[in-house]
Write an enzyme that holds these catalytic residues in place. Structure first.
Site, PDB file in Angstrom:
ATOM      1  N   ASP A  78      59.146  74.715 -55.551  1.00 47.53           N
ATOM      2  CA  ASP A  78      59.047  73.661 -54.984  1.00 47.53           C
ATOM      3  C   ASP A  78      60.042  72.935 -53.801  1.00 47.53           C
ATOM      4  O   ASP A  78      61.065  73.063 -54.608  1.00 47.53           O
ATOM      5  CB  ASP A  78      59.193  72.551 -55.907  1.00 47.53           C
ATOM      6  N   TRP A 103      67.653  76.959 -59.288  1.00 46.59           N
ATOM      7  CA  TRP A 103      67.221  77.133 -60.811  1.00 46.59           C
ATOM      8  C   TRP A 103      66.241  78.585 -60.437  1.00 46.59           C
ATOM      9  O   TRP A 103      66.292  79.726 -59.561  1.00 46.59           O
ATOM     10  CB  TRP A 103      66.064  76.236 -60.676  1.00 46.59           C
ATOM     11  N   ASP A 122      68.108  75.838 -53.097  1.00 44.83           N
ATOM     12  CA  ASP A 122      67.805  75.498 -51.978  1.00 44.83           C
ATOM     13  C   ASP A 122      68.590  75.521 -50.164  1.00 44.83           C
ATOM     14  O   ASP A 122      70.154  75.626 -51.139  1.00 44.83           O
ATOM     15  CB  ASP A 122      67.689  73.901 -52.321  1.00 44.83           C
ATOM     16  N   TRP A 154      68.632  70.136 -55.781  1.00 49.36           N
ATOM     17  CA  TRP A 154      70.315  71.189 -56.330  1.00 49.36           C
ATOM     18  C   TRP A 154      71.631  71.150 -55.023  1.00 49.36           C
ATOM     19  O   TRP A 154      71.943  71.832 -55.030  1.00 49.36           O
ATOM     20  CB  TRP A 154      69.871  72.448 -56.408  1.00 49.36           C
ATOM     21  N   TYR A 163      68.668  68.570 -47.970  1.00 48.49           N
ATOM     22  CA  TYR A 163      68.092  69.085 -48.556  1.00 48.49           C
ATOM     23  C   TYR A 163      67.575  69.461 -47.344  1.00 48.49           C
ATOM     24  O   TYR A 163      66.604  68.776 -46.407  1.00 48.49           O
ATOM     25  CB  TYR A 163      66.906  68.628 -49.595  1.00 48.49           C
ATOM     26  N   THR A 166      63.938  75.652 -49.062  1.00 45.14           N
ATOM     27  CA  THR A 166      64.183  76.864 -50.672  1.00 45.14           C
ATOM     28  C   THR A 166      63.880  78.444 -50.458  1.00 45.14           C
ATOM     29  O   THR A 166      63.224  78.302 -48.958  1.00 45.14           O
ATOM     30  CB  THR A 166      63.561  76.358 -51.237  1.00 45.14           C
TER      31      THR A 166
END
Length: 177
Positions: A78, A103, A122, A154, A163, A166
């Site tokens: 995501d 994650w 991230d 994260w 951010y 990812t």
């Protein structure tokens, strides 16, 4: 005309009353409420079925382009793909740094059919990339299980908390795969 309508309503009332009395003799209140509750809940869920949450992934899983959301490693990603932002599938773009926390997901490779553990990191420290947004939730769990929830920033664990994108690094073969 009014007399005929009045007789019809009376007859309808008598039929409804007789049906109610028969069901009251055969069923208890709790049984009736449980059936009614089931019908109401089932009735509200009925319009949602079937609902395809795959977003076309079931048909596009063989994509080998790591700049496409359908690439097999991105099954629980995501965010923005780092491959579209100057990085690779497993390394952050220049100027950004990987998040201190991550994650994980388990994705099945289209090349060999095995399941792999994927670490989604991230990349933090520079403004959001904004290119190639993906949002796949295969195996995502509710927010109270932080390690398997993908809707969290994260980067909050890093000194530079903004951010950027990812990455999806393979960290091992799944025991289930």
């Amino acid at each position: 005309m009014l007399k005929k309508f009045s007789r019809f309503v009376t007859a309808l009332d008598d039929v409804a009353e007789a049906g109610s009395r028969r069901s009251a003799q055969r069923l208890g209140r709790r049984s009736f409420l449980s059936i009614l509750g089931g019908a109401l809940v089932g009735g509200t869920a009925l319009p949602m079925l079937p609902f395809d949450r795959s977003g076309g992934r079931a048909h596009a899983r063989g994509v080998k382009d790591d700049m496409a959301c359908e690439y097999w490693r991105y099954c629980a990603l995501d965010g923005f793909l780092c491959t579209c932002c100057g990085g690779t599938v497993s390394s952050c773009p220049p100027g950004s740094e990987p998040s201190a926390v991550t994650w994980v997901g388990t994705c099945q490779s289209t090349q060999d059919g095995k399941s792999y553990l994927i670490s989604y990191n991230d990349c933090c420290g520079v403004t959001s990339c904004g290119r190639c947004p993906c949002n796949y939730n295969v195996g995502e769990r509710p927010g109270y299980r932080m390690g398997v929830h993908n809707d969290i920033n994260w980067c909050m664990a890093n000194d530079r908390g903004s951010y950027h994108c990812t990455v999806a690094a393979v960290i091992g073969v799944s025991a289930a795969g």
